[in-house]
Scaffold this active site. Structure first.
Site: not given
Ligand code: GLN
Length: 201
Positions: A82, A181, A183
């Site tokens: 992410c 994610h 994790e």
């Molecule tokens: N929207 C977040 C970003 O731009 C990422 C979101 C996440 O890691 N759950 O960093």
């Protein structure tokens, strides 16, 4: 390489603990990375989910962004989930102009790509590289991969019914990234794949 490699988790911000648990579950040792010296000891690095703007700002303030880039160039295996995917992207869209990344992954990533209505969702994905069982994936204000360079292997595509499918997992050599994610769900197959990449390196 030992059977139990030492994997660093970048611990500036984000869900560090969850990655440590997932890595331990697949037989890796873990350590938190906050300084350049911490980078020297590790066999691979996980960049957690969180908020990439904050993570990038902290990495700059702590003089860690250049050492991270150097480690990537030197071939240290890295996995980003992410916000971590955003940190590994060579190009990002919908970010503040001063947001910096480690780079190394030849992809263009769009931040917060799923829009407000679908801010967060769970879905079963096909990820053949980790087996035929569907992978339950959690997306939280997730980025998506808009385009990939020729050296990048697409590991998973999210079919969300629109004309353009969405790439949500990629690998380029020793670099791995997911929009979602792993994790958070207890399915450790992505972490297992990363640890395998580290062991074979
Ligand atoms: N929207 C977040 C970003 O731009 C990422 C979101 C996440 O890691 N759950 O960093």
């Amino acid at each position: 390489m030992t059977a139990s490699p030492l994997i660093g988790v970048l611990a500036l911000q984000g869900d560090v603990k969850e990655h440590e648990l997932a890595l331990a579950a697949v037989g890796a040792r873990t350590t938190r990375v906050r300084t350049e010296a911490d980078l020297a000891a590790i066999d691979g690095l996980v960049i957690p989910g969180g908020e990439s703007t904050t993570m990038s700002n902290l990495a700059i303030r702590l003089d860690l962004i250049d050492p991270l880039r150097a480690a990537s160039k030197a071939g240290l295996p890295m996995y980003g989930s992410c916000a971590g995917m955003i940190m590994l992207a060579a190009r990002i869209t919908d970010a503040r102009p001063d947001q910096q990344t480690i780079g190394g992954l030849d992809v263009t990533v769009r931040r917060n790509a799923f829009g407000r209505q679908v801010d967060s969702f769970e879905i079963d994905l096909d990820i053949p590289a980790v087996g035929s069982e569907p992978f339950r994936a959690v997306f939280i204000r997730a980025p998506l991969v808009e385009s990939v360079g020729s050296a990048v292997e697409v590991l998973s595509i999210l079919d969300h019914g629109s004309a353009a499918d969405t790439i949500v997992a990629v690998r380029q050599g020793v670099r791995l990234a997911t929009s979602f994610h792993p994790e958070l769900t207890g399915d450790t197959r992505i972490h297992e794949l990363f640890v395998q990449i580290v062991r074979q390196h």
